[in-house]
Write an enzyme that holds these catalytic residues in place. Structure first.
Site, PDB file in Angstrom:
ATOM      1  N   ASN A   7      28.203  49.753  35.989  1.00 11.07           N
ATOM      2  CA  ASN A   7      28.613  49.199  37.277  1.00 11.07           C
ATOM      3  C   ASN A   7      27.826  49.972  38.337  1.00 11.07           C
ATOM      4  O   ASN A   7      28.195  51.072  38.716  1.00 11.07           O
ATOM      5  CB  ASN A   7      30.127  49.374  37.446  1.00 11.07           C
ATOM      6  CG  ASN A   7      30.629  48.715  38.718  1.00 11.07           C
ATOM      7  OD1 ASN A   7      29.843  48.306  39.574  1.00 11.07           O
ATOM      8  ND2 ASN A   7      31.940  48.607  38.850  1.00 11.07           N
ATOM      9  N   ARG A  88      27.856  44.871  35.433  1.00 13.71           N
ATOM     10  CA  ARG A  88      28.693  44.165  36.387  1.00 13.71           C
ATOM     11  C   ARG A  88      27.736  43.555  37.401  1.00 13.71           C
ATOM     12  O   ARG A  88      26.896  44.254  37.981  1.00 13.71           O
ATOM     13  CB  ARG A  88      29.644  45.128  37.084  1.00 13.71           C
ATOM     14  CG  ARG A  88      30.565  44.363  38.006  1.00 13.71           C
ATOM     15  CD  ARG A  88      31.083  45.136  39.151  1.00 13.71           C
ATOM     16  NE  ARG A  88      31.848  44.229  40.010  1.00 13.71           N
ATOM     17  CZ  ARG A  88      32.330  44.571  41.173  1.00 13.71           C
ATOM     18  NH1 ARG A  88      32.161  45.789  41.608  1.00 13.71           N
ATOM     19  NH2 ARG A  88      32.982  43.701  41.899  1.00 13.71           N
ATOM     20  N   HIS A 177      36.042  39.361  41.671  1.00 11.10           N
ATOM     21  CA  HIS A 177      36.997  39.985  40.740  1.00 11.10           C
ATOM     22  C   HIS A 177      37.275  39.100  39.522  1.00 11.10           C
ATOM     23  O   HIS A 177      38.315  39.250  38.869  1.00 11.10           O
ATOM     24  CB  HIS A 177      38.363  40.266  41.412  1.00 11.10           C
ATOM     25  CG  HIS A 177      38.333  41.278  42.504  1.00 11.10           C
ATOM     26  ND1 HIS A 177      39.042  41.110  43.656  1.00 11.10           N
ATOM     27  CD2 HIS A 177      37.692  42.459  42.614  1.00 11.10           C
ATOM     28  CE1 HIS A 177      38.848  42.152  44.451  1.00 11.10           C
ATOM     29  NE2 HIS A 177      38.019  42.983  43.838  1.00 11.10           N
ATOM     30  N   LEU A 206      45.007  43.653  43.092  1.00  9.76           N
ATOM     31  CA  LEU A 206      45.191  44.392  44.341  1.00  9.76           C
ATOM     32  C   LEU A 206      44.649  45.809  44.183  1.00  9.76           C
ATOM     33  O   LEU A 206      45.341  46.705  43.704  1.00  9.76           O
ATOM     34  CB  LEU A 206      46.690  44.440  44.700  1.00  9.76           C
ATOM     35  CG  LEU A 206      47.466  43.108  44.610  1.00  9.76           C
ATOM     36  CD1 LEU A 206      48.958  43.330  44.851  1.00  9.76           C
ATOM     37  CD2 LEU A 206      46.920  42.104  45.620  1.00  9.76           C
ATOM     38  N   GLY A 207      43.387  45.990  44.537  1.00 12.37           N
ATOM     39  CA  GLY A 207      42.774  47.327  44.500  1.00 12.37           C
ATOM     40  C   GLY A 207      42.389  47.689  45.920  1.00 12.37           C
ATOM     41  O   GLY A 207      43.074  47.309  46.864  1.00 12.37           O
ATOM     42  N   ARG A 238      39.454  45.927  54.791  1.00 11.60           N
ATOM     43  CA  ARG A 238      38.983  44.576  55.148  1.00 11.60           C
ATOM     44  C   ARG A 238      40.127  43.755  55.724  1.00 11.60           C
ATOM     45  O   ARG A 238      41.264  43.834  55.250  1.00 11.60           O
ATOM     46  CB  ARG A 238      38.442  43.855  53.907  1.00 11.60           C
ATOM     47  CG  ARG A 238      37.120  44.402  53.435  1.00 11.60           C
ATOM     48  CD  ARG A 238      36.669  43.751  52.144  1.00 11.60           C
ATOM     49  NE  ARG A 238      36.499  44.746  51.096  1.00 11.60           N
ATOM     50  CZ  ARG A 238      36.265  44.466  49.825  1.00 11.60           C
ATOM     51  NH1 ARG A 238      36.177  43.208  49.413  1.00 11.60           N
ATOM     52  NH2 ARG A 238      36.124  45.427  48.945  1.00 11.60           N
ATOM     53  N   ASP A 279      44.070  54.281  52.199  1.00 11.54           N
ATOM     54  CA  ASP A 279      44.659  54.398  50.865  1.00 11.54           C
ATOM     55  C   ASP A 279      46.166  54.163  50.986  1.00 11.54           C
ATOM     56  O   ASP A 279      46.847  54.823  51.784  1.00 11.54           O
ATOM     57  CB  ASP A 279      44.373  55.794  50.287  1.00 11.54           C
ATOM     58  CG  ASP A 279      44.748  55.877  48.812  1.00 11.54           C
ATOM     59  OD1 ASP A 279      45.905  55.568  48.467  1.00 11.54           O
ATOM     60  OD2 ASP A 279      43.879  56.240  47.997  1.00 11.54           O
ATOM     61  N   GLY A 329      48.467  46.920  42.636  1.00 16.49           N
ATOM     62  CA  GLY A 329      49.322  46.032  41.838  1.00 16.49           C
ATOM     63  C   GLY A 329      49.993  46.746  40.686  1.00 16.49           C
ATOM     64  O   GLY A 329      51.150  46.466  40.341  1.00 16.49           O
ATOM     65  N   GLU A 381      38.271  46.008  33.443  1.00 19.11           N
ATOM     66  CA  GLU A 381      37.077  45.196  33.670  1.00 19.11           C
ATOM     67  C   GLU A 381      35.925  45.616  32.761  1.00 19.11           C
ATOM     68  O   GLU A 381      35.152  44.785  32.307  1.00 19.11           O
ATOM     69  CB  GLU A 381      36.656  45.303  35.149  1.00 19.11           C
ATOM     70  CG  GLU A 381      37.619  44.543  36.045  1.00 19.11           C
ATOM     71  CD  GLU A 381      37.565  44.972  37.506  1.00 19.11           C
ATOM     72  OE1 GLU A 381      38.113  46.043  37.818  1.00 19.11           O
ATOM     73  OE2 GLU A 381      36.983  44.244  38.314  1.00 19.11           O
TER      74      GLU A 381
HETATM   75  P1  ADP Z   1      38.948  49.609  43.292  1.00 13.40           P
HETATM   76  O1  ADP Z   1      39.196  48.323  44.003  1.00 13.40           O
HETATM   77  O2  ADP Z   1      38.030  50.526  44.045  1.00 13.40           O
HETATM   78  O3  ADP Z   1      38.615  49.460  41.819  1.00 13.40           O
HETATM   79  P2  ADP Z   1      41.584  50.471  42.431  1.00 13.40           P
HETATM   80  O4  ADP Z   1      41.907  49.207  41.713  1.00 13.40           O
HETATM   81  O5  ADP Z   1      41.478  51.711  41.634  1.00 13.40           O
HETATM   82  O6  ADP Z   1      40.326  50.364  43.375  1.00 13.40           O
HETATM   83  O7  ADP Z   1      42.708  50.681  43.562  1.00 13.40           O
HETATM   84  C1  ADP Z   1      42.638  51.771  44.418  1.00 13.40           C
HETATM   85  C2  ADP Z   1      43.789  51.720  45.383  1.00 13.40           C
HETATM   86  O8  ADP Z   1      45.027  51.642  44.676  1.00 13.40           O
HETATM   87  C3  ADP Z   1      43.912  52.966  46.224  1.00 13.40           C
HETATM   88  O9  ADP Z   1      43.130  52.898  47.391  1.00 13.40           O
HETATM   89  C4  ADP Z   1      45.371  52.990  46.570  1.00 13.40           C
HETATM   90  O10 ADP Z   1      45.543  52.262  47.773  1.00 13.40           O
HETATM   91  C5  ADP Z   1      46.039  52.235  45.451  1.00 13.40           C
HETATM   92  N1  ADP Z   1      46.887  53.098  44.609  1.00 13.40           N
HETATM   93  C6  ADP Z   1      46.521  53.769  43.510  1.00 13.40           C
HETATM   94  N2  ADP Z   1      47.584  54.472  43.000  1.00 13.40           N
HETATM   95  C7  ADP Z   1      48.632  54.209  43.809  1.00 13.40           C
HETATM   96  C8  ADP Z   1      50.007  54.607  43.852  1.00 13.40           C
HETATM   97  N3  ADP Z   1      50.514  55.433  42.923  1.00 13.40           N
HETATM   98  N4  ADP Z   1      50.772  54.132  44.832  1.00 13.40           N
HETATM   99  C9  ADP Z   1      50.266  53.302  45.774  1.00 13.40           C
HETATM  100  N5  ADP Z   1      49.001  52.894  45.795  1.00 13.40           N
HETATM  101  C10 ADP Z   1      48.189  53.329  44.843  1.00 13.40           C
END
Ligand code: ADP
Length: 396
Positions: A7, A88, A177, A206-207, A238, A279, A329, A381
């Site tokens: 990636n 990717r 995604h 939801l990342g 975003r 975050d 998520g 992924e």
């Molecule tokens: P990416 O889209 O970069 O692959 P991820 O799927 O790893 O990211 O998601 C990252 C986000 O998930 C972080 O920015 C944070 O907002 C959220 N996150 C991760 N762990 C937790 C948690 N324990 N509680 C709340 N939010 C979380």
């Protein structure tokens, strides 16, 4: 069979090595182009770590060091001994919306699609070109984010702009995604014992970026990201959906250039724009301290997500399941709860105890009254990319 998954980002390369279907090594090249770059590799079975810190000018130097660390770890003799490499790939434009073995045509189309994905495509291509140079006999597979959304019908992927903008500029919804939506929907069908071809599901990835898809009989029929990964849900930085007239309005009243508005919407909005933290963990701790903007950001996020779930529920003839996945998520039970509370009357009824249990496994969190299954499905992924790569190479 050894498959490497890459990636490649603009200043980083995430990689994972698979032996048959098992991940045996994972690693990261970071800060490419800076003075103090770093490569790290971990043997997944033994937890043994290998690393090197030095200036890494480009992706090619980065992969040379990855090769060295692989040798040192004893996990791979040389990149040339790989059976395949899965990349990717974010955008192949309108012509390439399927996973494929990399050919010159694929590279050319990705090059052309750089206007749509200026941050991702040049980096993805750097990874592909480097592999071709360093390991010329290893087949490369491009696994496109957009491919899973190729089944979205025209009335759902078209924007109501003059038709020639679709014909000449390829402006349409592509969706992103896809690898994750595909992986978690299949896992959910398997978990529930429903044949994938009969499975109707809404998947919420939801990342840091976030998107949602409606899947009918195992085929994606709509998704929230559009021409670019900006449309749809509110995200870490975003803005997601907004009145399109806001864009020229901001340009006028603030005197911003198109690029500056683009940066504003992609990097300074979302959670960050509303409450100052991108975050969700930070947003949540601020919220718990009584910060009203953090409260607002969480409610906006959940409300907007609930509206999308409701609209996809409306277009599916029958919804078997709702799936939550990715960082937010999988981990943020309060987001799942607040979202479902907005649409409880439609049957999205959460069991608080199940929802609050922490686990890294696929699990059900709906109450007995829920009219459909509500699941948390950890995404993977890289596994999906490795698997797709293996299948395409075997088909060859
Ligand atoms: P990416 O889209 O970069 O692959 P991820 O799927 O790893 O990211 O998601 C990252 C986000 O998930 C972080 O920015 C944070 O907002 C959220 N996150 C991760 N762990 C937790 C948690 N324990 N509680 C709340 N939010 C979380």
């Amino acid at each position: 069979m050894k498959i490497l998954v890459l990636n490649s980002g603009s200043s980083s390369i995430k990689f994972k090595l698979y032996k048959d279907d098992k991940a045996i090594a994972v690693g990261l090249v970071e800060r490419i182009g800076e003075a103090s770059s770093k490569v790290e590799l971990k043997n997944i079975d033994t937890d043994e770590k290998f690393s090197k810190e030095q200036s890494i000018k480009n992706h090619e130097e980065g992969l040379s060091l990855v090769n060295e660390l692989f040798k040192q770890s004893g996990l791979l003799e040389d990149l040339n001994t790989l059976d395949g490499c899965g990349h990717r790939a974010v955008q192949g434009g309108a012509k390439i919306m399927k996973h494929c073995l990399v050919t010159q045509e694929v590279i050319d189309e990705m090059d052309k699609a750089t206007v749509i994905a200026p941050l991702h495509n040049p980096a993805n291509l750097a990874g592909i070109r480097t592999m071709i140079k360093k390991a010329p006999n290893v087949p490369n597979v491009a696994v496109f984010d957009t491919a899973f959304h190729a089944t979205v019908p025209d009335y759902a992927y078209m924007y109501a702009l003059p038709y020639e903008y679709y014909e000449k500029e390829n402006i349409r919804r592509y969706g992103y995604h896809g690898t994750s939506h595909s992986y978690v929907s299949r896992k959910a069908a398997e978990f529930l014992g429903i044949g994938y071809d009969n499975f109707n599901v809404i998947t919420a990835h939801l990342g840091n970026g976030a998107s949602i898809s409606a899947i009918k009989n195992g085929k994606c029929i709509d998704t929230s990201m559009g021409l670019t990964p900006l449309e749809g849900l509110m995200m870490g930085t975003r803005c997601g959906d907004l009145d399109p007239a806001i864009v020229p309005y901001i340009q006028k009243v603030r005197g911003l250039s198109p690029n500056e508005v683009d940066t504003l919407m992609n990097k300074k909005s979302g959670f960050l724009g509303i409450c100052g933290y991108n975050d969700l963990r930070d947003v949540d701790s601020q919220r718990k301290k009584g910060d009203d903007k953090a409260r607002l950001a969480v409610q906006m996020y959940a409300y907007r997500l609930a509206k999308y779930i409701g609209s996809y529920f409306a277009i599916l003839p029958k919804t078997d399941a709702l799936v939550f996945t990715a960082g937010v998520g999988e981990n943020a039970s309060f987001i799942r709860k607040e979202t479902c509370d907005f649409i409880k009357h439609l049957g999205f009824d959460i069991d608080d105890n199940l929802n609050n249990e922490r686990s890294s496994k696929i699990r059900e969190i709906g109450s007995k009254n829920a009219k459909l299954k509500i699941l948390v499905v950890p995404t993977d992924e890289e596994f999906e990319i490795a698997n797709t790569t293996k299948n395409l190479i075997y088909k060859k």
